[in-house]
Design a protein around this motif. Structure first.
Motif, PDB file in Angstrom:
ATOM      1  N   ALA A   1       0.967  -1.240   0.127  1.00  7.30           N
ATOM      2  CA  ALA A   1       0.083  -0.083   0.059  1.00  7.30           C
ATOM      3  C   ALA A   1       1.013   1.356   0.030  1.00  7.30           C
ATOM      4  O   ALA A   1       2.232   1.049   0.234  1.00  7.30           O
ATOM      5  N   PHE A   2       0.301   2.305  -0.497  1.00  8.77           N
ATOM      6  CA  PHE A   2       0.954   3.408  -0.588  1.00  8.77           C
ATOM      7  C   PHE A   2       0.303   4.796  -0.441  1.00  8.77           C
ATOM      8  O   PHE A   2      -0.794   4.712  -0.800  1.00  8.77           O
ATOM      9  N   VAL A   3       0.750   5.780   0.343  1.00  3.50           N
ATOM     10  CA  VAL A   3       0.177   7.299   0.390  1.00  3.50           C
ATOM     11  C   VAL A   3       0.263   7.976  -0.814  1.00  3.50           C
ATOM     12  O   VAL A   3       1.243   7.545  -1.619  1.00  3.50           O
ATOM     13  N   SER A   4      -0.401   8.709  -1.126  1.00  5.21           N
ATOM     14  CA  SER A   4      -0.475   9.547  -2.511  1.00  5.21           C
ATOM     15  C   SER A   4       0.700  10.412  -2.717  1.00  5.21           C
ATOM     16  O   SER A   4       1.124  10.196  -4.122  1.00  5.21           O
ATOM     17  N   THR A   5       1.495  10.749  -1.975  1.00  2.00           N
ATOM     18  CA  THR A   5       2.497  11.639  -2.257  1.00  2.00           C
ATOM     19  C   THR A   5       3.886  10.806  -2.806  1.00  2.00           C
ATOM     20  O   THR A   5       4.404  11.067  -3.858  1.00  2.00           O
ATOM     21  N   VAL A   6       3.634   9.484  -2.571  1.00  2.15           N
ATOM     22  CA  VAL A   6       4.737   8.527  -3.149  1.00  2.15           C
ATOM     23  C   VAL A   6       4.438   8.341  -4.663  1.00  2.15           C
ATOM     24  O   VAL A   6       5.482   8.100  -5.432  1.00  2.15           O
ATOM     25  N   GLY A   7       3.146   8.324  -5.090  1.00  6.38           N
ATOM     26  CA  GLY A   7       3.007   8.410  -6.599  1.00  6.38           C
ATOM     27  C   GLY A   7       3.384   9.294  -7.271  1.00  6.38           C
ATOM     28  O   GLY A   7       3.494   9.347  -8.673  1.00  6.38           O
ATOM     29  N   PHE A   8       3.887  10.618  -6.687  1.00  8.30           N
ATOM     30  CA  PHE A   8       4.430  11.648  -7.713  1.00  8.30           C
ATOM     31  C   PHE A   8       5.756  11.740  -8.287  1.00  8.30           C
ATOM     32  O   PHE A   8       6.290  12.302  -8.932  1.00  8.30           O
ATOM     33  N   GLY A   9       6.618  10.598  -7.317  1.00  2.29           N
ATOM     34  CA  GLY A   9       8.005  10.645  -7.931  1.00  2.29           C
ATOM     35  C   GLY A   9       8.560   9.103  -7.768  1.00  2.29           C
ATOM     36  O   GLY A   9       9.220   8.683  -8.587  1.00  2.29           O
ATOM     37  N   LEU A  10       8.350   8.856  -6.605  1.00  2.00           N
ATOM     38  CA  LEU A  10       9.271   7.429  -6.083  1.00  2.00           C
ATOM     39  C   LEU A  10       8.628   6.332  -6.694  1.00  2.00           C
ATOM     40  O   LEU A  10       9.373   5.299  -7.250  1.00  2.00           O
ATOM     41  N   LEU A  11       7.548   5.974  -6.466  1.00  3.19           N
ATOM     42  CA  LEU A  11       6.823   4.852  -6.884  1.00  3.19           C
ATOM     43  C   LEU A  11       6.963   4.210  -8.277  1.00  3.19           C
ATOM     44  O   LEU A  11       7.058   3.141  -8.461  1.00  3.19           O
ATOM     45  N   PRO A  12       6.310   4.991  -9.315  1.00  6.14           N
ATOM     46  CA  PRO A  12       6.367   4.615 -10.755  1.00  6.14           C
ATOM     47  C   PRO A  12       7.679   4.175 -11.129  1.00  6.14           C
ATOM     48  O   PRO A  12       7.565   2.897 -11.782  1.00  6.14           O
ATOM     49  N   PRO A  13       8.922   4.524 -10.824  1.00  7.23           N
ATOM     50  CA  PRO A  13      10.028   3.919 -11.276  1.00  7.23           C
ATOM     51  C   PRO A  13      10.558   2.641 -10.555  1.00  7.23           C
ATOM     52  O   PRO A  13      10.823   1.684 -11.137  1.00  7.23           O
ATOM     53  N   TRP A  14      10.203   2.563  -9.533  1.00  7.42           N
ATOM     54  CA  TRP A  14      10.529   1.455  -8.691  1.00  7.42           C
ATOM     55  C   TRP A  14       9.526   0.358  -9.206  1.00  7.42           C
ATOM     56  O   TRP A  14      10.102  -0.785  -9.113  1.00  7.42           O
ATOM     57  N   VAL A  15       8.198   0.611  -9.284  1.00  8.00           N
ATOM     58  CA  VAL A  15       7.250  -0.448 -10.065  1.00  8.00           C
ATOM     59  C   VAL A  15       7.810  -0.917 -11.201  1.00  8.00           C
ATOM     60  O   VAL A  15       7.832  -2.229 -11.455  1.00  8.00           O
ATOM     61  N   ARG A  16       8.185  -0.154 -12.118  1.00  8.80           N
ATOM     62  CA  ARG A  16       8.235  -0.381 -13.425  1.00  8.80           C
ATOM     63  C   ARG A  16       9.781  -1.271 -13.601  1.00  8.80           C
ATOM     64  O   ARG A  16       9.839  -2.115 -14.281  1.00  8.80           O
ATOM     65  N   SER A  17      10.782  -0.901 -12.894  1.00  4.40           N
ATOM     66  CA  SER A  17      11.888  -1.507 -12.901  1.00  4.40           C
ATOM     67  C   SER A  17      11.742  -2.929 -12.087  1.00  4.40           C
ATOM     68  O   SER A  17      12.539  -3.944 -12.526  1.00  4.40           O
ATOM     69  N   PHE A  18      11.011  -2.767 -11.116  1.00  3.47           N
ATOM     70  CA  PHE A  18      10.891  -4.198 -10.190  1.00  3.47           C
ATOM     71  C   PHE A  18      10.142  -5.260 -11.418  1.00  3.47           C
ATOM     72  O   PHE A  18      10.426  -6.327 -11.287  1.00  3.47           O
ATOM     73  N   ARG A  19       9.404  -4.861 -12.038  1.00  3.67           N
ATOM     74  CA  ARG A  19       8.242  -5.645 -13.137  1.00  3.67           C
ATOM     75  C   ARG A  19       9.222  -6.159 -14.067  1.00  3.67           C
ATOM     76  O   ARG A  19       9.146  -7.229 -14.643  1.00  3.67           O
ATOM     77  N   GLN A  20      10.052  -5.221 -14.478  1.00  7.88           N
ATOM     78  CA  GLN A  20      11.247  -5.816 -15.497  1.00  7.88           C
ATOM     79  C   GLN A  20      11.931  -6.927 -15.271  1.00  7.88           C
ATOM     80  O   GLN A  20      12.296  -7.944 -15.734  1.00  7.88           O
ATOM     81  N   ARG A  21      12.346  -6.723 -13.826  1.00  5.38           N
ATOM     82  CA  ARG A  21      13.444  -7.826 -13.186  1.00  5.38           C
ATOM     83  C   ARG A  21      12.742  -8.902 -12.884  1.00  5.38           C
ATOM     84  O   ARG A  21      13.300 -10.040 -12.780  1.00  5.38           O
ATOM     85  N   TYR A  22      11.447  -8.712 -12.254  1.00  7.07           N
ATOM     86  CA  TYR A  22      10.805  -9.875 -11.670  1.00  7.07           C
ATOM     87  C   TYR A  22       9.565 -10.207 -12.404  1.00  7.07           C
ATOM     88  O   TYR A  22       8.259  -9.951 -11.858  1.00  7.07           O
ATOM     89  N   PRO A  23       9.299 -10.387 -13.763  1.00  7.79           N
ATOM     90  CA  PRO A  23       7.972 -10.451 -14.424  1.00  7.79           C
ATOM     91  C   PRO A  23       7.077 -11.538 -14.035  1.00  7.79           C
ATOM     92  O   PRO A  23       6.048 -11.429 -14.423  1.00  7.79           O
ATOM     93  N   GLN A  24       7.621 -12.414 -13.290  1.00  9.37           N
ATOM     94  CA  GLN A  24       6.973 -13.453 -12.533  1.00  9.37           C
ATOM     95  C   GLN A  24       5.961 -13.179 -11.463  1.00  9.37           C
ATOM     96  O   GLN A  24       5.178 -13.854 -10.883  1.00  9.37           O
ATOM     97  N   VAL A  25       6.157 -11.931 -10.802  1.00  4.00           N
ATOM     98  CA  VAL A  25       5.629 -11.376  -9.667  1.00  4.00           C
ATOM     99  C   VAL A  25       4.568 -10.524 -10.159  1.00  4.00           C
ATOM    100  O   VAL A  25       4.685  -9.490 -10.651  1.00  4.00           O
ATOM    101  N   ALA A  26       3.341 -10.646  -9.646  1.00  6.96           N
ATOM    102  CA  ALA A  26       2.112  -9.829  -9.656  1.00  6.96           C
ATOM    103  C   ALA A  26       2.145  -8.761  -8.538  1.00  6.96           C
ATOM    104  O   ALA A  26       1.951  -9.179  -7.442  1.00  6.96           O
ATOM    105  N   LEU A  27       2.429  -7.414  -8.796  1.00  4.30           N
ATOM    106  CA  LEU A  27       2.227  -6.598  -7.846  1.00  4.30           C
ATOM    107  C   LEU A  27       0.805  -5.891  -7.562  1.00  4.30           C
ATOM    108  O   LEU A  27       0.186  -5.596  -8.628  1.00  4.30           O
ATOM    109  N   GLU A  28       0.355  -5.855  -6.665  1.00  5.04           N
ATOM    110  CA  GLU A  28      -1.075  -5.295  -6.193  1.00  5.04           C
ATOM    111  C   GLU A  28      -0.961  -3.955  -5.342  1.00  5.04           C
ATOM    112  O   GLU A  28      -0.569  -4.246  -4.205  1.00  5.04           O
ATOM    113  N   LEU A  29      -1.087  -2.949  -6.138  1.00  3.22           N
ATOM    114  CA  LEU A  29      -0.825  -1.873  -5.380  1.00  3.22           C
ATOM    115  C   LEU A  29      -2.229  -1.071  -4.708  1.00  3.22           C
ATOM    116  O   LEU A  29      -3.228  -1.168  -5.552  1.00  3.22           O
ATOM    117  N   ILE A  30      -2.157  -0.585  -3.587  1.00  2.43           N
ATOM    118  CA  ILE A  30      -3.372  -0.055  -3.045  1.00  2.43           C
ATOM    119  C   ILE A  30      -3.135   1.214  -2.416  1.00  2.43           C
ATOM    120  O   ILE A  30      -2.141   1.677  -1.603  1.00  2.43           O
TER     121      ILE A  30
END
Length: 207
Positions: A1-30
Motif C-alpha cells: 500500500a502507498f500514500v498518494s505523495t509517493v506516486g508523484f515521484g518515487l513509486l512509478p520507477p520502482w514498480v517499472r524496474s521491479f516488474r522488468q526484473r521479476y516479471p513473474q511477480v504480480a504487484l497489487e498496489l493499493i
C-alpha cells in the motif's frame, strides 16, 4: 500500500524496474492513508506499506526503510498576496502566514505530521484556523485552488500542478516529513524481501 505523495515521484520507477526484473511477480498496489495501512498490516491484508510521518515518529514494532526526507511547502491560491509578494524561491513572510485559513488532513490519518504543523503555529503564538479537512493531498491542493485556504504539503506534491495554485517555501524553520517503507519483521516472505532489496538498491543508486 502507498500514500498518494509517493506516486508523484518515487513509486512509478520502482514498480517499472521491479516488474522488468521479476516479471513473474504480480504487484497489487493499493492507495491508502497511513492509519489504514497500519491496520491492514496488523491483519496481514498487505505485505508492506509506504507511509508519511514526522521525522523520528515512524510506527513502532515494524521493520522499516526510510526512502525520503523532505520539507513541507505552502500551497497557495495563485492570486493570494502571499503568492505574489516575493520571489518564487524566497520563503513567505512568516508574520502573514499564521492567521490564514488552512486546509489540512484530519489528525487521525497522520497524527505525527499534523502535530508538527500545529507545533509550528504554537511556536509563533498562534493556533491554526482550519477552514477545511481533506484526506488526499490532491484534494487538499484542489481546495486551495478554490481559495478555501492555504496548505502545508510535502515538497513532492509540487509535481502536482493544479491551475490556480502555486507552491512557496514555508517560513523557517519549516516542518519536515519522512516517507518510510514498513513491513512486519515476522512476516517477510522471499518476494517481499526482493521488493525491499529492490527499493534499497534504487535509493542507493539515487544518492
Amino acid at each position: 500500500a502507498f500514500v498518494s505523495t509517493v506516486g508523484f515521484g518515487l513509486l512509478p520507477p520502482w514498480v517499472r524496474s521491479f516488474r522488468q526484473r521479476y516479471p513473474q511477480v504480480a504487484l497489487e498496489l493499493i492507495e491508502a492513508t497511513g492509519d489504514v495501512q497500519l491496520a491492514a498490516l496488523a491483519r496481514g491484508d498487505i505485505d508492506a506499506g509506504l507511509l508519511l510521518h514526522a521525522p523520528g515518529a515512524a510506527p513502532a514494532g515494524l521493520a522499516r526503510l526510510v526512502v525520503a526526507h523532505e520539507p513541507l511547502l505552502l500551497a497557495l491560491p495563485e492570486q493570494h498576496p502571499l503568492a505574489r509578494a516575493q520571489p518564487a524561491s524566497a520563503p513567505v513572510d512568516a508574520a502573514a502566514v499564521w492567521d490564514e485559513p488552512v486546509v489540512i488532513f484530519p489528525r487521525p490519518i497522520l497524527p505525527s505530521l499534523y502535530d508538527a504543523i500545529v507545533e509550528r503555529y504554537r511556536a509563533a503564538g498562534r493556533v491554526p484556523q482550519v477552514a477545511q479537512e481533506a484526506i488526499q493531498m490532491q484534494t487538499i491542493v484542489n481546495l486551495v485552488s478554490a481559495e478555501l485556504g492555504i496548505a502545508w504539503v510535502p515538497q513532492s506534491v509540487r509535481q502536482f500542478q493544479r491551475p490556480g495554485v502555486v507552491y512557496r517555501a514555508a517560513p523557517a524553520p519549516a516542518p519536515t516529513c519522512e516517507t518510510s517503507l514498513v513491513w512486519r519483521a515476522d512476516a517477510c516472505p522471499p518476494v517481499l524481501q526482493r521488493w525491499v532489496a529492490h527499493v534499497q538498491a534504487a535509493q542507493a543508486g539515487a544518492e
